[in-house]
Design a protein around this motif. Sequence first.
Motif, short mmCIF file in Angstrom:
data_model
loop_
_atom_site.label_atom_id
_atom_site.label_comp_id
_atom_site.label_asym_id
_atom_site.label_seq_id
_atom_site.Cartn_x
_atom_site.Cartn_y
_atom_site.Cartn_z
N CYS A 215 -10.98 -1.56 -4.03
CA CYS A 215 -11.04 -1.97 -2.63
C CYS A 215 -11.36 -3.46 -2.55
CB CYS A 215 -12.10 -1.17 -1.88
SG CYS A 215 -12.13 -1.51 -0.10
N GLY A 216 -10.64 -4.16 -1.68
CA GLY A 216 -10.93 -5.57 -1.43
C GLY A 216 -10.45 -6.52 -2.49
N TRP A 217 -9.58 -6.05 -3.39
CA TRP A 217 -9.10 -6.88 -4.49
C TRP A 217 -7.59 -7.02 -4.40
CZ3 TRP A 217 -6.83 -5.54 -9.59
CH2 TRP A 217 -6.79 -6.63 -10.47
N SER A 218 -7.08 -8.24 -4.35
CA SER A 218 -5.64 -8.46 -4.18
C SER A 218 -4.88 -8.46 -5.50
CB SER A 218 -5.40 -9.81 -3.49
OG SER A 218 -5.76 -10.89 -4.34
N ALA A 219 -5.58 -8.75 -6.62
CA ALA A 219 -4.98 -8.83 -7.96
C ALA A 219 -4.18 -10.10 -8.18
CB ALA A 219 -4.09 -7.62 -8.25
N GLY A 245 -3.44 -3.91 5.33
CA GLY A 245 -2.22 -4.68 5.55
C GLY A 245 -1.23 -4.50 4.42
N ILE A 246 -0.35 -5.48 4.25
CA ILE A 246 0.74 -5.40 3.27
C ILE A 246 0.20 -5.67 1.86
CG2 ILE A 246 2.94 -6.40 2.58
CD1 ILE A 246 3.40 -7.12 5.51
N ILE A 247 0.57 -4.83 0.93
CA ILE A 247 0.17 -4.99 -0.48
C ILE A 247 1.10 -5.99 -1.14
CG2 ILE A 247 -0.10 -3.82 -2.69
CD1 ILE A 247 -0.72 -1.29 -1.19
N VAL A 250 2.18 -8.44 -6.88
CA VAL A 250 1.41 -8.24 -8.11
C VAL A 250 0.66 -6.91 -8.06
CG1 VAL A 250 -0.47 -9.15 -9.53
CG2 VAL A 250 1.16 -10.72 -8.47
N ALA A 251 0.01 -6.63 -6.94
CA ALA A 251 -0.73 -5.37 -6.79
C ALA A 251 0.23 -4.19 -6.83
CB ALA A 251 -1.51 -5.37 -5.49
N LYS A 252 1.40 -4.34 -6.21
CA LYS A 252 2.40 -3.26 -6.22
C LYS A 252 2.79 -2.90 -7.65
CE LYS A 252 3.89 -1.55 -2.24
NZ LYS A 252 3.92 -0.08 -2.00
N GLU A 262 -2.00 5.05 -3.15
CA GLU A 262 -2.28 4.02 -2.16
C GLU A 262 -3.00 4.62 -0.95
OE1 GLU A 262 0.93 1.38 -1.11
OE2 GLU A 262 1.98 1.87 -2.97
N ILE A 263 -3.99 3.88 -0.44
CA ILE A 263 -4.70 4.27 0.78
C ILE A 263 -4.68 3.08 1.73
CG2 ILE A 263 -6.85 5.10 1.79
CD1 ILE A 263 -7.64 6.22 -0.90
N SER A 264 -4.05 3.23 2.87
CA SER A 264 -4.03 2.18 3.88
C SER A 264 -5.32 2.28 4.70
CB SER A 264 -2.81 2.34 4.79
OG SER A 264 -2.82 1.35 5.80
#
Length: 597
Positions: A215-219, A245-247, A250-252, A262-264
């Motif tokens: 959670c809270g990490w964009s990667a 929001g949109i992933i 890199v995270a994808k 995935e959890i929005s």
Amino acid sequence: MTINIDTTSSLAFSMSANKGVYALLLGSGVSRASSIPTGWEITLDLVRKVAQLENANCEPDPVAWYVSVYDKQPDYSELLDTLCRTQAERQQLIRSYIEPNESEREDGLKQPTKAHRAIAELVKNGYVRVILTTNFDRLMELALNEVGITPTVLSTSDHIAGALPLVHASCTIVKIHGDYMDTRIRNTTAELAEYPKEINSLLDRVFDEYGLIICGWSADWDEALRKALLRAPYRRFSTYWSSRGIIGTVAKDLITHKGAHEISINGADDFFEKLSVLVNSLDIYNLPHPLSTAAAIISLKKYLAEDRYIIHLDDLVSSETNRLLEILEGPDFGPRLNNVDNTILTDRVRAYEGACTTMVEMAIVAGYWSNSLQLRPWIRAILKLSQKKYAQGSPFPVKFQIYPAILITYALGIGAIASGNLAIIGELFAAEVLIDKKDPQPISVNLNLRRTLDPMNEKAEFLEGKEFEHFPMSCWIEDYFALRTKILFQNHTDFLYGFDKLEFLWALSYAYSASTTGKQFWAPVSTFFLRSGSLLALFEESRTSLDKEGESSSYVQSKIFGETVKDCTNLLQKLDDYSVELSGHPRFLIADTYQRR
């Protein structure tokens, strides 16, 4: 047929069933709500301070300015050394970013967020034991201290080398990029490209042995952390990636590689508060796995499609009733409660509701779709659930043994109201139940809240948040079903009218049953009486139907409160007169505009 279950609910069940096997990976998004800047944001501000010393304007791109002047990327540690000559000066500067000043503290800034406190509850209850974080702050430690937990904090290689194995610590926080009180924190591109071997080794163990909640990490920036995730083998425990929001790309790619769920989310606060409530509810209130409830409803809908499935329907309802009875006969619902207070008693009510979850969800659907034949298994279920198992003990648990039967009756009734099926309500209310070995009475009498639980309602000490309501038990059940029947009503206003209509008809049915014995008129009014708009509309709706449709009116055909137009009209008038009489009572002197909401 695929069963769709909310991913957060599935995660909650897995955490409940596997205590301590999920580790958290928290990024800057978890602390950002507290107004603490990220490490990179601090670095950029330090660049601005350097530019100020040089009497230069570094905007709009502080990094580009720094590179053009110094021919290198800005480095957090080097900038600190440039601006502050001593360790004490450096720490004071860092504290200004991380620790709240008096004004910020008054505004609730730079304090543990709802997410931190929800995580602390999960740790306290044993669901989480390992927390990985890229944040420098100490908000997680503060939140844990608030619930009486002192975690083991690992922020440097030497910390890791001397630490106890993770399985032997009640809670371990691994600060992957360091702690703000240590100038060796990692935030530049080069520093985030490769970790020391001790950090890598620890990450490999965690990713190999634990499930993961991110959670809270964009990667996007942490190359070394991405590498650690990529080299981790697939394990039996899943990875859940929550994002707002949109992933990003890199995270994808990481999500695909890990097969993560995935959890929005609306934000870290909302996500962890919901997760904490769900996980704790599964244990405290005996909630069944959401998959089992969904599967039961799918089977129910199939059996309701045609009368030829009546045997299957009977078996399904009977099986779930027996499962529920087995739970209710267990130690969690014993007859005696020690040191009773409103929290303990409220928990007992919620425990009943948790145990009834599947049957309630099924009964709502059944009330909406059932015909007379299909209602019979449910009436038999209510008969079984209304039988008290013990007569001695604390007054509250003895009295509330019939609460599950009341919940199922409400569920069937609300479903029938939503579909406009008054005939089902008439049959439901007319069915007789036996309580306390007394003469059998119709459900509308023996399971009416005001008759059965009213002595507890007068002070409502057992219901948190309902201490000042005129009809606390009715208000409580209204709130309970408002969350479970949204699919049946267009909006909350429609739900309130439907709920009021059910209790309005219940009061009339009670009065009708009592009128056959020659007793003086009395009706168990409840929340509908306090909402004058609903009360007037309910009188108008029923009278209009009787006037225009006569003996064909659904109110007559259902026999809820009379078998002829004359009977129904007379009883409506008596309830109207009674409501006027009550309005003059000091307890019910309420303005016409009164609304609980």
